[in-house]
Design a protein around this motif. Sequence first.
Motif, PDB file in Angstrom:
ATOM      1  N   THR A  54      13.097   8.158   1.927  1.00 10.83           N
ATOM      2  CA  THR A  54      11.788   7.887   1.102  1.00 10.83           C
ATOM      3  C   THR A  54      11.519   6.315   1.403  1.00 10.83           C
ATOM      4  O   THR A  54      12.191   5.362   1.499  1.00 10.83           O
ATOM      5  CB  THR A  54      12.412   8.030  -0.247  1.00 10.83           C
ATOM      6  OG1 THR A  54      13.362   7.269  -1.172  1.00 10.83           O
ATOM      7  CG2 THR A  54      12.598   9.798  -0.554  1.00 10.83           C
ATOM      8  N   GLY A  55      10.483   5.931   0.726  1.00  7.28           N
ATOM      9  CA  GLY A  55      10.071   4.616   0.738  1.00  7.28           C
ATOM     10  C   GLY A  55      10.575   3.673  -0.020  1.00  7.28           C
ATOM     11  O   GLY A  55      11.067   2.378   0.662  1.00  7.28           O
ATOM     12  N   ILE A  75       0.397  -1.291   0.150  1.00  7.32           N
ATOM     13  CA  ILE A  75      -0.023  -0.029  -0.138  1.00  7.32           C
ATOM     14  C   ILE A  75       0.965   1.064  -0.017  1.00  7.32           C
ATOM     15  O   ILE A  75       2.123   1.175   0.215  1.00  7.32           O
ATOM     16  CB  ILE A  75      -0.903   0.389   0.832  1.00  7.32           C
ATOM     17  CG1 ILE A  75      -0.657   0.358   2.199  1.00  7.32           C
ATOM     18  CG2 ILE A  75      -1.703  -0.793   1.673  1.00  7.32           C
ATOM     19  CD1 ILE A  75      -1.267   0.497   3.676  1.00  7.32           C
ATOM     20  N   SER A  76       0.227   2.626  -0.311  1.00 10.74           N
ATOM     21  CA  SER A  76       0.915   3.816  -0.816  1.00 10.74           C
ATOM     22  C   SER A  76      -0.405   4.261   0.224  1.00 10.74           C
ATOM     23  O   SER A  76      -1.213   4.636  -0.245  1.00 10.74           O
ATOM     24  CB  SER A  76       1.388   3.684  -2.038  1.00 10.74           C
ATOM     25  OG  SER A  76       2.123   5.487  -2.027  1.00 10.74           O
ATOM     26  N   GLN A 133      20.704   5.783  17.481  1.00 21.35           N
ATOM     27  CA  GLN A 133      20.646   6.408  18.047  1.00 21.35           C
ATOM     28  C   GLN A 133      20.416   7.609  17.599  1.00 21.35           C
ATOM     29  O   GLN A 133      20.607   8.478  17.554  1.00 21.35           O
ATOM     30  CB  GLN A 133      22.204   6.559  18.754  1.00 21.35           C
ATOM     31  CG  GLN A 133      22.711   4.691  19.470  1.00 21.35           C
ATOM     32  CD  GLN A 133      21.418   5.173  20.838  1.00 21.35           C
ATOM     33  OE1 GLN A 133      21.111   5.442  21.636  1.00 21.35           O
ATOM     34  NE2 GLN A 133      20.589   4.139  21.223  1.00 21.35           N
ATOM     35  N   ALA A 134      19.354   7.961  16.665  1.00 23.11           N
ATOM     36  CA  ALA A 134      19.234   9.096  16.349  1.00 23.11           C
ATOM     37  C   ALA A 134      17.626   9.650  15.886  1.00 23.11           C
ATOM     38  O   ALA A 134      17.063   8.617  15.674  1.00 23.11           O
ATOM     39  CB  ALA A 134      19.654   9.610  15.090  1.00 23.11           C
ATOM     40  N   TYR A 135      17.262  10.552  15.390  1.00 22.64           N
ATOM     41  CA  TYR A 135      16.180  10.941  15.146  1.00 22.64           C
ATOM     42  C   TYR A 135      16.365  10.538  13.015  1.00 22.64           C
ATOM     43  O   TYR A 135      17.540  11.422  12.546  1.00 22.64           O
ATOM     44  CB  TYR A 135      15.404  12.158  15.168  1.00 22.64           C
ATOM     45  CG  TYR A 135      14.273  12.304  17.006  1.00 22.64           C
ATOM     46  CD1 TYR A 135      13.356  11.409  16.801  1.00 22.64           C
ATOM     47  CD2 TYR A 135      15.145  13.048  17.369  1.00 22.64           C
ATOM     48  CE1 TYR A 135      12.872  11.340  18.604  1.00 22.64           C
ATOM     49  CE2 TYR A 135      14.860  12.192  19.286  1.00 22.64           C
ATOM     50  CZ  TYR A 135      13.595  11.979  19.082  1.00 22.64           C
ATOM     51  OH  TYR A 135      12.792  11.556  19.915  1.00 22.64           O
ATOM     52  N   LEU A 136      15.390  10.595  12.455  1.00 18.76           N
ATOM     53  CA  LEU A 136      15.056  10.288  11.294  1.00 18.76           C
ATOM     54  C   LEU A 136      13.779  10.712  10.741  1.00 18.76           C
ATOM     55  O   LEU A 136      13.207  10.789  11.270  1.00 18.76           O
ATOM     56  CB  LEU A 136      16.101   9.430  10.543  1.00 18.76           C
ATOM     57  CG  LEU A 136      15.196   7.858  10.878  1.00 18.76           C
ATOM     58  CD1 LEU A 136      14.357   8.327   9.879  1.00 18.76           C
ATOM     59  CD2 LEU A 136      16.135   6.664  10.888  1.00 18.76           C
ATOM     60  N   TRP A 137      13.428  11.330   9.661  1.00 16.96           N
ATOM     61  CA  TRP A 137      11.840  11.142   8.892  1.00 16.96           C
ATOM     62  C   TRP A 137      12.329  10.310   7.403  1.00 16.96           C
ATOM     63  O   TRP A 137      12.967   9.458   7.093  1.00 16.96           O
ATOM     64  CB  TRP A 137      11.949  12.022   8.203  1.00 16.96           C
ATOM     65  CG  TRP A 137      11.933  13.721   9.186  1.00 16.96           C
ATOM     66  CD1 TRP A 137      13.146  14.232   9.660  1.00 16.96           C
ATOM     67  CD2 TRP A 137      10.964  14.173   9.263  1.00 16.96           C
ATOM     68  NE1 TRP A 137      12.725  15.124  11.185  1.00 16.96           N
ATOM     69  CE2 TRP A 137      10.949  15.911  10.420  1.00 16.96           C
ATOM     70  CE3 TRP A 137       9.926  14.256   9.783  1.00 16.96           C
ATOM     71  CZ2 TRP A 137      10.135  16.125  11.144  1.00 16.96           C
ATOM     72  CZ3 TRP A 137       8.702  15.525  10.253  1.00 16.96           C
ATOM     73  CH2 TRP A 137       9.481  15.692  11.251  1.00 16.96           C
ATOM     74  N   ALA A 138      10.736   9.417   7.787  1.00 16.87           N
ATOM     75  CA  ALA A 138      10.371   8.525   6.736  1.00 16.87           C
ATOM     76  C   ALA A 138       9.355   9.763   6.091  1.00 16.87           C
ATOM     77  O   ALA A 138       8.503   9.830   6.433  1.00 16.87           O
ATOM     78  CB  ALA A 138      10.176   7.268   7.545  1.00 16.87           C
ATOM     79  N   VAL A 139       9.250   9.021   4.449  1.00 17.83           N
ATOM     80  CA  VAL A 139       8.506  10.230   3.632  1.00 17.83           C
ATOM     81  C   VAL A 139       8.670   9.105   2.386  1.00 17.83           C
ATOM     82  O   VAL A 139       8.802   8.450   2.498  1.00 17.83           O
ATOM     83  CB  VAL A 139       8.864  11.974   3.264  1.00 17.83           C
ATOM     84  CG1 VAL A 139       9.004  12.490   4.698  1.00 17.83           C
ATOM     85  CG2 VAL A 139      10.611  11.180   2.558  1.00 17.83           C
ATOM     86  N   GLU A 140       7.076   9.324   1.539  1.00 24.05           N
ATOM     87  CA  GLU A 140       7.472   8.134   0.611  1.00 24.05           C
ATOM     88  C   GLU A 140       7.534   8.360  -0.856  1.00 24.05           C
ATOM     89  O   GLU A 140       8.946   7.911  -1.016  1.00 24.05           O
ATOM     90  CB  GLU A 140       6.031   8.034   0.414  1.00 24.05           C
ATOM     91  CG  GLU A 140       5.271   7.882  -0.630  1.00 24.05           C
ATOM     92  CD  GLU A 140       5.567   5.973  -0.756  1.00 24.05           C
ATOM     93  OE1 GLU A 140       5.704   5.266  -1.671  1.00 24.05           O
ATOM     94  OE2 GLU A 140       5.258   5.551   0.596  1.00 24.05           O
ATOM     95  N   THR A 141       7.669  10.029  -0.938  1.00 25.36           N
ATOM     96  CA  THR A 141       8.554  10.612  -2.501  1.00 25.36           C
ATOM     97  C   THR A 141      10.017  11.140  -2.154  1.00 25.36           C
ATOM     98  O   THR A 141       9.778  12.001  -1.341  1.00 25.36           O
ATOM     99  CB  THR A 141       7.701  11.355  -3.980  1.00 25.36           C
ATOM    100  OG1 THR A 141       7.042  12.051  -3.101  1.00 25.36           O
ATOM    101  CG2 THR A 141       6.883   9.808  -3.706  1.00 25.36           C
TER     102      THR A 141
END
Length: 121
Positions: free
Chosen positions: A84-85, A42-43, A58-66
């Motif tokens: 990205t995904g 799914i998306s 041991q860090a924050y990161l961001w997860a995005v789709e594109t």
Amino acid sequence: MTFKILREFETETPEGTLMLKEGQEVRLSKEEAILLIQDGLISPIEKVAYRIYSNILQAYLWAVETDEDMYSLRSQGIKEATYTGDEIRKLKGLDKDSLRVIHQVKEVFEGSKVAEITKEG
């Protein structure tokens, strides 16, 4: 949230087995959706960005789709590493040391992307 089915699959519901077809839209909670997103089934339809703390890194990161979502975060002043995904799927199964090295690169070079993963041995 609303998600688009990318590949046909069966799922169990309280009402029984349900076949979800490619292109169909469904509403799911983030908890229900996370594994399906990771498996490429799914998306999200809406633009989403998740800020995640990684115990391995041991860090924050961001997860995005594109990539566009990544650039949108950058334009808002977000400086933390963003994945990205597609990148997340490529990194799946790598050892901790390899993940740490890749993350260090993404922290230093803000626009860097994981293009290809080759495993030795």
